[in-house]
Design an enzyme around this catalytic site. Structure first.
Site, mmCIF file in Angstrom:
data_model
loop_
_atom_site.group_PDB
_atom_site.id
_atom_site.type_symbol
_atom_site.label_atom_id
_atom_site.label_comp_id
_atom_site.label_asym_id
_atom_site.label_seq_id
_atom_site.Cartn_x
_atom_site.Cartn_y
_atom_site.Cartn_z
ATOM 1 N N ASP A 106 60.875 29.406 80.840
ATOM 2 C CA ASP A 106 60.080 28.683 79.857
ATOM 3 C C ASP A 106 58.750 28.228 80.446
ATOM 4 O O ASP A 106 58.689 27.277 81.225
ATOM 5 C CB ASP A 106 60.866 27.475 79.363
ATOM 6 N N ASP A 328 53.283 30.957 75.800
ATOM 7 C CA ASP A 328 54.605 30.335 75.909
ATOM 8 C C ASP A 328 55.710 31.385 75.871
ATOM 9 O O ASP A 328 55.906 32.039 74.853
ATOM 10 C CB ASP A 328 54.803 29.328 74.777
#
Length: 464
Positions: A106, A328
Site C-alpha cells: 500500500d 496509490d
C-alpha cells in the site's frame, strides 16, 4: 464494541512483555531474495458483475478515506500477488525465530501492521477466523511492546487522534487506531526484527493488531512517505514493482517488488520515463503528507487533450491539500472528481461514435459510470480511443486498452465499461485524482526516493 472499550482491552493486554526501544537499522547495503506465498482472501461472488461492482465500490470508499483521512474514526526482491479483492500482497518474516506473515502492498498509507496474538478478532471480514495467519509475540524472543514513554508512540499518535497515550499511564503499551477506506484496525505498537535472508533489521516498528473491521486476512505494509513506513524504516533509496494483469480472480502467478538500499546515483533506469514527485502541498502535521503526489498536466483521449480546470490538476498549497494527483497501489480503479470524470467521459463518447452509451437501466446493475453497448461484437476486435496521462517533464503514461476498459455481460447485453470511477459526493476535498493499481498493470514503476521522482515503462509483468 465501542472504541473506548477496545482501548481498555488493549491496555489489559499490555501486561504482556513491555520494553522501550528505538527505531534503528543497519546502514550497509545488502542484496537478498525472499520466496513469498499468496495470502488467504475473502470469498468473492462467482458472478463477475458482483466482483467488479465490489471492486468499484471499494475504490470509491477508499478514495473517500484518502481524500478525508481524518474525517472518521541495496536490493531485495519479493513476489507480488494479485487478489480478487483488488490488492497485491507480499510476504515478510518477522520475529525470532521468524514467522511468515502476508501483507497488502500500500503506497497510500505508511503504518505497517499484522494480525497479532491468539486474541485477534476481525469483524465483517468474510473469512474463517481460523484461516487468518497470526503473529504470536510470545513465540518471538525479539518481541518488545512499545510503552507510552517511547518517542515512537508520539510518532504514531500524530497519525490519528485515536492513537497514542492520552490520559494513560506511561508504563502501559502504546495503543493505535488506523483508519482505511474499508474499515479500521486497533492494536498495540511492537518493536520486532524483520528477517530477510542474510540480513536482519532490528527494532522495526510494527503494529500488533488485536481488532479489525473489514480488513483482508493479512496485514498492511505501508509504503508511504512518513517515518513509520517500511521504506523509511529500512532506509530505502528507491523501490519498484510490476503489477501483473488482473483477471479479477485469485492467481498463483506473481511478479517482483524490488527494494534498494545503500548508495544510489542520480542515474536514471534505462527505458523509464520520469516525472518529479511534487512536494506535498501541506504542513508536516497534515494527513496528506504520506501521499506520493505527481504533476499531471494533461489527460489525452485519442489525440485531443481533455479540458480540465487548472484547480484540479495542481493541489492547493495549504493544509486542505485540495486538488492534484497521487499514485496509490491500494486503490483498485482510478478515481476522479466528477467534473474531471465528466470531461473524460464526454471525450471518450465522442471518440466512440459508432457505439452508443448503455441505457440507464442496464448500467444501473453496475457501479461503473460509463459503459458502451457492444452486443454482437468481440472486445478484442474493437478499436478503442487511446487514453494517455501526461506528466510534468514530458512523461506519458499511455494505457493499454485492458487498463481502462473491461468487458461486462449484463443480461443479453454485452458492454465495455470504463474502469475509472467517480462519486458525486466527493466534493473538492483532498487529491482530485487517485491513480489506482488497475491503471498501473503491466508497467514497471519506480519510486525513486533519493532523487524524488516517479518513473515507469510499459512491460509485461506476468512471468512465463
Amino acid at each position: 464494541m465501542a472504541a473506548s472499550s477496545l482501548l481498555s482491552l488493549m491496555f489489559l493486554i499490555s501486561t504482556l512483555l513491555l520494553a522501550s526501544s528505538s527505531l534503528s537499522v543497519a546502514t550497509n547495503p545488502t542484496t537478498f531474495t525472499i520466496p513469498l506465498s499468496p495470502i488467504f482472501t475473502k470469498h468473492q461472488p462467482s458472478n463477475p458483475i458482483k466482483t467488479l461492482n465490489s471492486l468499484a465500490s471499494s475504490s470509491l470508499t477508499r478514495a473517500h478515506q484518502l481524500k478525508r483521512p481524518k474525517s472518521k474514526p541495496p536490493l531485495t526482491k519479493t513476489k507480488v500477488f494479485s487478489h480478487s479483492y483488488g490488492g497485491y500482497s507480499i510476504s515478510l518474516n518477522f520475529g525470532t525465530p521468524p514467522q511468515t506473515i502476508s501483507f497488502l502492498l500500500d503506497t497510500g498509507s505508511s503504518p505497517v501492521w499484522f494480525p497479532c496474538t491468539s486474541q485477534y478478532f476481525c469483524t465483517d471480514c468474510d473469512i474463517d477466523p481460523s484461516k487468518i495467519p497470526l503473529f504470536i509475540p510470545k513465540l518471538s524472543s525479539s518481541s518488545k511492546f512499545i510503552n507510552c514513554q517511547n518517542p515512537n508512540c508520539a510518532v504514531i499518535s500524530s497519525i490519528n487522534s485515536l492513537s497514542g497515550c492520552q490520559g494513560c499511564n506511561c508504563s502501559q503499551a502504546c495503543p493505535y487506531s488506523f483508519l482505511y477506506g474499508l474499515g479500521s484496525t486497533l492494536g498495540l505498537l511492537l518493536s520486532e526484527t524483520l528477517d530477510f535472508p542474510e540480513k536482519l533489521f532490528t527494532n522495526f516498528l510494527v503494529g500488533c493488531s488485536i481488532f479489525s473491521t473489514q480488513q483482508p486476512s493479512a496485514g498492511i505494509a505501508g509504503f508511504g512517505r512518513t517515518p513509520e513506513s517500511l521504506p523509511s524504516q529500512l532506509g530505502l533509496t528507491k523501490f519498484s514493482y510490476c503489477l501483473i494483469s488482473r483477471r479479477f480472480d485469485d492467481t498463483s502467478e506473481s511478479s517482483d517488488l524490488t527494494l534498494y538500499r545503500g548508495s544510489s546515483s542520480d542515474a536514471k533506469t534505462p527505458g523509464l520515463s520520469y516525472t518529479p514527485f511534487r512536494k506535498n502541498p501541506v504542513s508536516n502535521d497534515s494527513a496528506f503528507r504520506e501521499y506520493y503526489y505527481v504533476d499531471l498536466l494533461k489527460i489525452i483521449v485519442g489525440s485531443k487533450p481533455v479540458n480540465i480546470p487548472y484547480k484540479y490538476l495542481v493541489p492547493e498549497n495549504n493544509a486542505n491539500g485540495n486538488g492534484g494527483t497521487i499514485v496509490d497501489s491500494g486503490t483498485t480503479f482510478t478515481t476522479m472528481e466528477k467534473p474531471i470524470f465528466d470531461a473524460v467521459a464526454t471525450a471518450l463518447e465522442a471518440e466512440m461514435g459508432n457505439f452508443s452509451r448503455a441505457s440507464a437501466n442496464v448500467v444501473a446493475s453496475t457501479l461503473f459510470n460509463l459503459c458502451f453497448n457492444i452486443t454482437g461484437l468481440k472486445f478484442e476486435k474493437i478499436k478503442f480511443p487511446e487514453l494517455t496521462f501526461e506528466f510534468k517533464g514530458g512523461a506519458k503514461l499511455e494505457l493499454p486498452v485492458g487498463n481502462y476498459f473491461v468487458p461486462v455481460d449484463v443480461g443479453n447485453s454485452s458492454l465495455v465499461c470504463l474502469t475509472i470511477v467517480t462519486d458525486s459526493t466527493f466534493g473538492s476535498v483532498g487529491p482530485a485524482i487517485i491513480l489506482g493499481n488497475t491503471q498501473q498493470q503491466n508497467f514497471y514503476v519506480e519510486f525513486d526516493l533519493k532523487n524524488d521522482r516517479f518513473g515507469f515503462r510499459r512491460q509485461t509483468c506476468n512471468k512465463k
